[in-house]
Design an enzyme around this catalytic site. Sequence first.
Site, mmCIF file in Angstrom:
data_model
loop_
_atom_site.group_PDB
_atom_site.id
_atom_site.type_symbol
_atom_site.label_atom_id
_atom_site.label_comp_id
_atom_site.label_asym_id
_atom_site.label_seq_id
_atom_site.Cartn_x
_atom_site.Cartn_y
_atom_site.Cartn_z
ATOM 1 N N CYS A 61 0.868 -1.184 0.000
ATOM 2 C CA CYS A 61 0.000 0.000 0.000
ATOM 3 C C CYS A 61 0.900 1.228 0.000
ATOM 4 C CB CYS A 61 -0.978 -0.016 1.181
ATOM 5 S SG CYS A 61 -0.196 0.022 2.812
ATOM 6 N N ARG A 73 -3.236 -0.622 5.491
ATOM 7 C CA ARG A 73 -3.828 -1.704 4.695
ATOM 8 C C ARG A 73 -2.910 -2.912 4.507
ATOM 9 N NH1 ARG A 73 -5.277 2.244 -0.112
ATOM 10 N NH2 ARG A 73 -3.356 3.137 0.735
ATOM 11 N N ASP A 108 -8.061 4.018 1.109
ATOM 12 C CA ASP A 108 -7.094 4.422 2.128
ATOM 13 C C ASP A 108 -7.860 4.856 3.379
ATOM 14 O OD1 ASP A 108 -5.236 5.668 3.703
ATOM 15 O OD2 ASP A 108 -4.382 6.882 2.106
HETATM 16 P P1 4NP Z 1 -1.757 2.797 4.124
HETATM 17 O O1 4NP Z 1 -2.396 4.140 4.713
HETATM 18 O O2 4NP Z 1 -1.236 3.140 2.744
HETATM 19 O O3 4NP Z 1 -2.904 1.860 4.075
HETATM 20 O O4 4NP Z 1 -0.669 2.377 5.083
HETATM 21 C C1 4NP Z 1 -1.680 5.329 4.810
HETATM 22 C C2 4NP Z 1 -0.834 5.522 5.873
HETATM 23 C C3 4NP Z 1 -0.132 6.721 5.981
HETATM 24 C C4 4NP Z 1 -0.319 7.712 5.036
HETATM 25 C C5 4NP Z 1 -1.168 7.500 3.976
HETATM 26 C C6 4NP Z 1 -1.849 6.306 3.856
HETATM 27 N N1 4NP Z 1 0.357 8.938 5.172
HETATM 28 O O5 4NP Z 1 0.128 9.831 4.340
HETATM 29 O O6 4NP Z 1 1.153 9.113 6.101
#
Ligand code: 4NP
Length: 152
Positions: free
Chosen positions: A9, A15, A122
């Site tokens: 991800c 995720r 997300d």
């Molecule tokens: P992930 O979610 O891609 O599912 O781990 C996110 C976690 C952190 C961030 C964006 C999406 N961020 O911008 O820090």
Amino acid sequence: MKTKVLMVCLGNICRSPLAEGILKNKVNPKSIFVDSAGTGGYHIGNKPDSRSIDVAKKYGIDISNQRCRKFSYSDFEEFDYIYVMDTNNYNHIMSLARNESDVNKVMLLLEENNIDIKEVPDPYYDAADGFEHVFHLIDTACIAIAMKLKTH
Ligand code: 4NP
């Protein structure tokens, strides 16, 4: 040799840690290795988001020992299947692919399952119920993946 599956991800804290934990919970670790990584490097070394840890725990899966890492080119060599949570990150990984072999390993996770939703949204800016929704989307896809891996 083990079959190796990588879940990807953006942050590797919401995720893909869930996807790693959920798939690990459905396959034999003697024959299948599962890992996760992010395309972004904002949280390297961190534990998964507490909301992901909590929803996994609710369903009997402990992901608290995972640590965030960034996707690297060597993952194309290391892994047989690379499942990506959404289109942005799929396009990012595809842009890093160096040859046909790399390209052929990369898939959108939910395309494993014939449901209409294409992407795992997300949940980072969502409330806890967003994580519940994400858990179930990933779980459904991982049931299909685990079945496929067994019949390989
Ligand atoms: P992930 O979610 O891609 O599912 O781990 C996110 C976690 C952190 C961030 C964006 C999406 N961020 O911008 O820090």
